[in-house]
Motif scaffolding. Structure first.
Motif, PDB file in Angstrom:
ATOM      1  N   LEU A 122       0.818  -1.207   0.000  1.00 15.74           N
ATOM      2  CA  LEU A 122       0.000   0.000   0.000  1.00 15.74           C
ATOM      3  C   LEU A 122       0.857   1.264   0.000  1.00 15.74           C
ATOM      4  O   LEU A 122       0.328   2.369   0.065  1.00 15.74           O
ATOM      5  CB  LEU A 122      -0.944   0.003   1.213  1.00 15.74           C
ATOM      6  CG  LEU A 122      -1.976  -1.125   1.262  1.00 15.74           C
ATOM      7  CD1 LEU A 122      -2.795  -1.055   2.531  1.00 15.74           C
ATOM      8  CD2 LEU A 122      -2.895  -1.076   0.050  1.00 15.74           C
ATOM      9  N   ASP A 123       2.149   1.067   0.022  1.00 17.88           N
ATOM     10  CA  ASP A 123       3.066   2.189  -0.008  1.00 17.88           C
ATOM     11  C   ASP A 123       2.865   3.106   1.211  1.00 17.88           C
ATOM     12  O   ASP A 123       2.710   4.319   1.086  1.00 17.88           O
ATOM     13  CB  ASP A 123       2.885   2.988  -1.318  1.00 17.88           C
ATOM     14  CG  ASP A 123       4.091   3.904  -1.561  1.00 17.88           C
ATOM     15  OD1 ASP A 123       5.093   3.742  -0.829  1.00 17.88           O
ATOM     16  OD2 ASP A 123       4.003   4.756  -2.454  1.00 17.88           O
ATOM     17  N   ILE A 124       2.813   2.488   2.349  1.00 15.17           N
ATOM     18  CA  ILE A 124       2.750   3.259   3.588  1.00 15.17           C
ATOM     19  C   ILE A 124       3.810   2.709   4.537  1.00 15.17           C
ATOM     20  O   ILE A 124       4.380   1.644   4.278  1.00 15.17           O
ATOM     21  CB  ILE A 124       1.352   3.145   4.280  1.00 15.17           C
ATOM     22  CG1 ILE A 124       0.988   1.670   4.464  1.00 15.17           C
ATOM     23  CG2 ILE A 124       0.287   3.856   3.463  1.00 15.17           C
ATOM     24  CD1 ILE A 124      -0.346   1.445   5.144  1.00 15.17           C
ATOM     25  N   THR A 143       2.352   3.032  10.163  1.00 12.60           N
ATOM     26  CA  THR A 143       1.024   3.431   9.688  1.00 12.60           C
ATOM     27  C   THR A 143       0.166   2.204   9.423  1.00 12.60           C
ATOM     28  O   THR A 143      -1.023   2.168   9.785  1.00 12.60           O
ATOM     29  CB  THR A 143       1.144   4.264   8.400  1.00 12.60           C
ATOM     30  OG1 THR A 143       1.978   5.383   8.672  1.00 12.60           O
ATOM     31  CG2 THR A 143      -0.203   4.745   7.922  1.00 12.60           C
ATOM     32  N   MET A 150       2.175   8.280   0.961  1.00 17.50           N
ATOM     33  CA  MET A 150       0.867   7.994   1.557  1.00 17.50           C
ATOM     34  C   MET A 150      -0.195   8.282   0.527  1.00 17.50           C
ATOM     35  O   MET A 150      -0.265   9.329  -0.082  1.00 17.50           O
ATOM     36  CB  MET A 150       0.672   8.874   2.777  1.00 17.50           C
ATOM     37  CG  MET A 150      -0.508   8.464   3.577  1.00 17.50           C
ATOM     38  SD  MET A 150      -0.021   7.606   5.040  1.00 17.50           S
ATOM     39  CE  MET A 150       0.172   8.931   6.180  1.00 17.50           C
ATOM     40  N   SER A 151      -1.075   7.264   0.320  1.00 17.69           N
ATOM     41  CA  SER A 151      -2.002   7.376  -0.779  1.00 17.69           C
ATOM     42  C   SER A 151      -3.292   8.065  -0.373  1.00 17.69           C
ATOM     43  O   SER A 151      -4.152   8.290  -1.174  1.00 17.69           O
ATOM     44  CB  SER A 151      -2.320   5.974  -1.319  1.00 17.69           C
ATOM     45  OG  SER A 151      -2.622   5.124  -0.232  1.00 17.69           O
TER      46      SER A 151
END
Lengths: 184, 1056
Positions: free
Chosen positions: A159-161, A165, B1-2
């Motif tokens: 999720l590219d976090i 997070t 962050m999306s």
């Protein structure tokens, strides 16, 4: 187009049909995989859905190393597929229990030893539907973790976090869903 | 962050990082007025407590279906004489159908078809062998097995009595049966199993799904055990190699119920006691809602792990299991039992714990011998009789400990010798190495050589002490959990004796070892030796070259702990100051050790009653710890504890209680339930709560703490004794004097033994004991104890302690109570030396003496004491009243008027009814005391208005007004009020009321009535003070003085 790697690339480029095709592919693979395991393996061995997903990955992708973004597409599809499979099965079992017709489907040969309670699974799925509308990213994370068995680190990657997070999302999501389930 | 995280998520996440008390303020601010947002977050936070491992487990485990499944029998099929109707159940070993039998009788039965994988012939043969025995079973709680056979597809089946019921656990929860009701059902199950055992049948597979509850007669639930004889026919010897997996699979449903001997697959040695074990598991589950070992965990663990857990792991006691649950789980478990969490835990803790644990013993010879024995103990429990299951003896537990830690305990008795031998060897090696090094080092600069030498020694000794520490901690009380500390004591004593001899050449090793031993002595409560150990340790470090400051600081800190335990506060403060200075210099201001020292120093200040400084230091230490470790940390809990206590001392109870609860929560999370620190936390919280109000919670907390400590430490430990003392005091304050007497008496002798004479704990307990005796009216005994306490006090260096003075007061009071007034006087005269009379704390003693002299009529002496007491305590308004009255009656008119003037000047503006009443009364005692009568009449009105709030005081206030009216010449009003006073039951007021009424009558012209009234007053308060026995809380002699003065005035007015 049937090759999973190609499909993942297409999903990444945003081609409209690709995501659905990838889902179909993974879905078919998972079902086939489960069925063949049933035929071959020693009795009594237990399989976990998450293990199936990872095996499907190995079979479809093999030792190629796609971009982690593509990897995320795959696991998202797998999570979705596994969710369908489990939910369908739970629905069917419930129908049977309530006197519905007896329909022989290959998945019915699988027996749940530790009963996760079909009703609970269905209720969870309903809650998840609602959660998707309010918190789409966090819902994605739940599917990846719960149905595809990814770890915090893998989910963060997908999720590219950041990992922390991801952990926060996970806690929030579990709390939200439990709260929703308890409110019934 | 999306994605930008939603507000809900952000606020929720940040709230989770805060402690519970902090959250409310944070939410108020973060949600500013958005009520629905705040409500959502609060709902989530509440749910978060119950989260457990929700969603952490994968959705399901999928097992392979059996090949035979495709050719399975189904409804409508005929099996032997039986026609399958519908499937009614499915378990680990087979599918159960409701079936119809046509011949010889038409009836419905249950038919169980065993899953494939068994040698059918063998199963049936086995069943046939037991068939006769099975036929002998005849019990309402047992379902009969009628028949067995094999299906066309070759699978074995059994035919049983059809029971329409649901699993016992499910039934209990659905019906929300209380613990007692569950136990009643369980006893029926025991009786059924006993019946089977008597017929030679072992069930081997007792579990909830084999015990069905049906509503039989008049709705009374009837548990029925099914499947007798089936497990035996289908397990163990019948299994061929091929079917090993099936065996495992069969276990899958029930490993949680499997006995240790069943877990040994090699063994076929299973007897009736296996069923007792499974009954124990069932009992455990009925009590707590979970099995002793988590089924899910067992399932995941695999075969070997299942066996290991079942054979070797001690399950938690049921009550402990309940306490370990998440709050939400515990609440719902309690609700299913029509109870609340603390109540449920209390109900299960103790007897039920031991009953379940006895049934669950790993060693079957220690279990109940029969199912009836188990049922009988439950019946005893329900009847509040003594049960046979008892906590395992210390020796037994010690043996188990040794068995678990075989390596550590190889010759535990020789450990002391080993230690010493090891030290000698290490020292010798070190000496040799040093010699060699010295040779090699000659070329080097001597300073550098010294440094290297020191480092080598340090490294070596660290290894040695680490090793020793592990060994010794292995038998330390926190680890050994309830085992005998005597053993540790012996080892320590022997080691301590040999230290100086063996290690004189190794100062560094010696110092570290002394430190270690000192700490362990503190842990087992022997503070004298601990002090000497740490003193020696400090001395060594002071001499060491180069000086090792951090070690010195640690040693000083340890020494301060020993001082503290002995209440040598000044000494503790001195070494802590030094330790703090060193640590700040060496480590900087933000360091764990600095925080620890601050915390400790704060505690010392508190004991010295330097409360403001104490709070400041404690908060400083807490802040450092929170910055270093975050909120959830044991050291933070330590700081919170001290903060809670000092806050309560400073009168900030609410804040103190919050801190104490947080402290307890942190310790429970980190340490579980059975831990000395948790016990201490419970005691502390009980104290904090108890200072606010004597709630029920206090006693529950103290009892829990006491239980933990006794389990962990045995009876002979200062902490246990102190908890027992608190319990005793609680009993005393609730009026349970006999129990309080017994407890405090026992505690005092234990504390004397452990702590020595004169220890504050001993003195406190003696005081509690003496007060208990006083309440029981046992004055002679009470006097003895007070005298003993005083003797111990006098051995102490400083007597400037309010508790000491309280003890003296008590003795004087006890002497008075025995009417030994002369002795009481003599004692007070001896005690109240000029030096003591200078001190403010003498007031309590002075009050005793004023009282004594007042009641003895030695009024001249009483005046002097009253004047002195007033000088020490001018803030007590009633002291003016006592002094002025005494001055008036002894004829010191000038003194009386002066006291009245000062009294009025200081309290003339009061709004308090009682203060106004006392002031007006004493100033109106004589016609002209100084203050204006009109003003005093105003005060009388104020008092009279107070009747609304204090109606019991009405006669007093009316009397006051009667006097002021009389002084104002309003005789009719005065007479009317005085008459009302005389109608009341407050006889103390009657003498004075008679005098006023007599004078009013006289001035109104009714001379006869005046004379009658005067005579009545004289008989109530004759010229000499009547002697009264016993206690005189109302100070009758003072009322007499007031009456006499007015009566004398009346006598002068009324001519005969």
């Amino acid at each position: 187009m049937s090759d999973a790697t190609l499909l993942m690339g297409a999903v990444d480029r945003g081609e409209p049909e690709a995501a659905e095709q990838l889902l179909d592919l993974v879905y078919a693979e998972l079902r086939g995989l489960a069925a063949s395991k049933m035929a071959r393996d020693v009795p009594g061995q237990t399989l976990q859905p998450t293990a199936l997903v990872h095996e499907a990955w190995l079979r479809l992708i093999g030792d190629r190393h796609p971009k982690f973004k593509n990897r995320a597409h795959f696991f998202r599809a797998a999570a979705e597929a596994m969710r369908h499979i489990l939910i369908d099965r739970a629905r069917r079992k419930r129908t049977q229990r309530h006197g519905g017709g007896y329909e022989r489907v290959d998945w019915d040969d699988l027996e749940v030893v530790v009963d996760a309670s079909d009703d609970r699974l269905l209720a969870l799925d309903e809650a998840l539907e609602k959660f998707v509308r309010e918190h789409p990213v966090q819902a994605d994370l739940v599917k990846l973790r719960y149905f595809a068995g990814m770890t915090n680190e893998e989910v963060a990657d997908a999720l590219d976090i950041s990992v922390s997070t991801a952990k926060n999302y996970w806690t929030f999501s579990r709390t939200w869903l439990l709260n929703e389930l308890e409110r019934g | 962050m999306s994605e930008i995280p939603s507000r809900d998520l952000e606020i929720f996440t940040r709230a989770l990082e805060l402690t519970v008390p902090e959250r409310s303020a944070f939410l108020g601010q973060a949600c500013h007025g958005d009520a629905s947002l705040r409500q959502r977050i609060e709902a989530l936070l509440a749910t978060h407590h119950r989260l457990g491992d929700f969603l952490e487990q994968p959705p399901a485990e999928i097992a392979r279906g059996r090949p035979g499944a495709t050719v399975s029998e189904g409804p409508g099929d005929l099996i032997g004489r039986y026609k399958l109707l519908q499937q009614i159940g499915e378990g680990g070993c087979g599918v159960v159908y409701m079936a119809e039998q046509e011949e010889p009788v038409r009836r419905r039965v249950a038919l169980k078809i065993i899953k494939p994988g068994m040698d059918t012939r063998s199963v049936i043969a086995r069943f046939e062998a037991e068939r006769q025995a099975l036929a002998l079973m005849d019990h309402p709680n047992i379902a009969k097995v009628f028949d067995a056979g094999s299906t066309e597809s070759g699978r074995p089946y059994f035919v049983m009595e059809l029971v329409r019921g649901i699993k016992i656990t499910e039934y209990c929860d659905r019906e929300r049966l209380s613990t007692e009701q569950r136990l009643a059902l369980f006893m029926q199950v025991c009786h059924a199993v006993q019946h089977a055992h008597q017929k030679g049948i072992i069930h081997r597979d007792i579990k909830p799904s084999n015990i069905l509850v049906t509503a039989a007669l008049e709705g009374a639930p009837l548990p029925v055990v099914i499947d007798f004889g089936i497990a035996k026919a289908t397990t163990s010897v019948q299994l061929t190699d091929k079917t090993f997996f099936t065996a495992f699979e069969m276990l899958i449903g029930t490993p949680a119920y499997m006995s240790p001997e069943q877990a040994e697959f090699a063994s076929v040695d299973v007897d009736t006691r296996t069923d007792i074990y499974s009954l124990g598991v069932l009992l455990y589950e009925l009590l707590t809602g979970s099995t002793p070992f988590d089924s899910r965990r067992l399932l995941k663990a695999g075969l070997d792990e299942i066996r290991r857990v079942i054979r070797d792991e001690e399950p938690l006691r049921p009550s402990t299991r309940l306490l370990r649950m998440a709050d939400g789980d515990l609440t719902s478990i309690a609700q299913c039992r029509r109870s609340e969490p603390p109540k449920l835990v209390r109900a299960v803790a103790g007897d039920l714990d031991w009953i379940a644990m006895k049934a669950l013993e790993k060693d079957r010879t220690r279990r109940y011998e029969t199912a009836n024995g188990l049922a009988l103990d439950i019946r005893r429990f329900l009847a509040h009789e003594t049960i046979t299951a008892r906590p395992p003896s210390r020796i037994y537990r010690f043996k188990k400990l040794i068995r678990r830690n075989r390596l550590l305990f190889v010759g535990l008795g020789l450990l002391a010798l080993l230690l010493v031998a090891g030290l000698v060897a290490v020292s010798a090696a070190l000496a040799r190495e040093q010699q060699a090094r010295q040779v090699a080092d000659r070329a080097l600069q001597s300073a550098k050589a010294d440094q290297i030498k020191a480092e080598t020694e340090a490294t070596r000794s660290r290894h040695v002490t680490q090793f020793l520490e592990e060994m010794l901690q292995g038998v330390g009380p926190s680890v050994a959990r309830g085992d005998d500390t005597k053993m540790l004591r012996r080892i320590l004593d022997r080691t301590a004796e040999t230290i100086s001899d063996q290690l004189s050449g190794q100062p560094d090793v010696e110092a570290q070892l002394r430190g270690l031993i000192g700490r362990l002595y503190v842990e087992i409560g022997h503070f004298d030796i601990a002090e000497s150990m740490h003193t020696a340790q400090v001395a060594i470090y002071r001499k060491s070259v180069p000086i090792r400051e951090s070690d010195l600081a640690s040693a000083l800190f340890d020494l301060s702990v020993a001082y503290w335990k002995k209440r040598k506060l000044a000494e503790a403060e001195g070494v802590l100051d030094e330790s703090l200075a060193i640590r700040r210099r060496v480590f900087g201001p933000e360091h764990p050790t600095v925080a620890a020292t601050l915390n400790h120093l704060g505690a010392v200040y508190r004991r010295q009653r330097r409360l403001e400084e104490s709070e400041k230091l404690t908060r400083e230490g807490l802040a450092i710890r929170v910055r270093l470790f975050g909120h959830e940390h044991l050291e933070v809990a330590d700081s919170l504890r001290n903060l809670a206590i000092v806050l309560v001392d400073r009168g900030q109870r609410g804040e103190g209680e919050a801190a104490a609860r947080e402290m307890l929560a942190i310790r429970r999370r980190f340490l579980g339930h059975d831990h000395p620190l948790v016990a201490a936390a419970l005691t502390d919280l009980a104290w904090v709560v108890g200072t606010a109000n004597g709630s029920e919670e206090v006693e529950a907390l103290e009892t829990e703490a006491f239980g933990i400590q006794r389990r962990l430490l045995g009876d002979l430990h200062p902490d246990v004794a102190r908890s027992a003392y608190l319990l005793g005091e609680r009993m005393r304050s609730h009026g349970n004097l006999v129990e309080a007497h017994a407890v405090l008496g026992a505690v005092v002798s234990i504390q004397r033994h452990l702590l020595g004479e004169g220890h504050p704990d001993v003195l406190a307990t003696l005081r509690g004991l003496a007060l208990t005796l006083e309440s029981q009216g046992q004055w002679v005994e009470a006097e003895k104890v007070h005298r003993e306490a005083l003797a111990q006090w006098r051995q102490r260096a400083s007597l400037d302690d309010p508790h000491y003075r309280a003890e003296e007061e008590s003795l004087a009071r006890v002497l008075s109570m025995q009417r030994r007034y002369d002795e009481a006087s003599a004692f007070l005269d001896a005690t109240l030396t000029p030096a003591v009379l200078d001190q403010p704390y003498c007031v309590g003693l002075l009050d005793q003496r004023i009282d004594l002299r007042g009641r003895l009529g030695r009024l001249q002496e009483a005046v002097r004491d009253a004047a002195l007491a007033l000088r020490h305590r001018p803030e007590d308004d009633w002291r003016y009243s006592v002094l002025a009255a005494l001055q008036a009656i002894t004829g010191d008119t000038a003194g009386y008027e002066d006291t009245c003037q000062r009294y009025f000047a200081r309290f003339g503006t009061t709004r308090d009814a009682f203060v106004a009443d006392r002031l007006a009364k004493v100033c109106l005692l004589r016609p002209n005391s100084g203050p204006a009568v009109a003003a005093l009449d105003g005060l009388a009105d104020l008092a009279l208005a107070g009747v609304a709030k204090h109606d019991h005081a009405q006669p007093y206030f009316q009397l006051c007004k009667a006097i002021s009216q009389f002084r104002l010449g309003r005789d009719a009003e005065a007479l009317s009020l005085a008459s009302k006073v005389l109608e009341s039951s407050r006889t103390f007021t009657h003498g004075q009321a008679c005098a006023i009424a007599a004078m009013a009558h006289w001035r109104l012209g009714d001379r006869e009535a005046a004379r009658v009234m005067l005579a009545r007053g004289e008989s109530l308060a004759p010229p000499t003070l009547p002697q009264r026995d016993g206690d005189d809380p109302d100070r009758a002699w003072l009322a007499w003085i007031f009456s006499r003065i007015c009566l004398e005035e009346a006598a002068l007015l009324i001519s005969p």
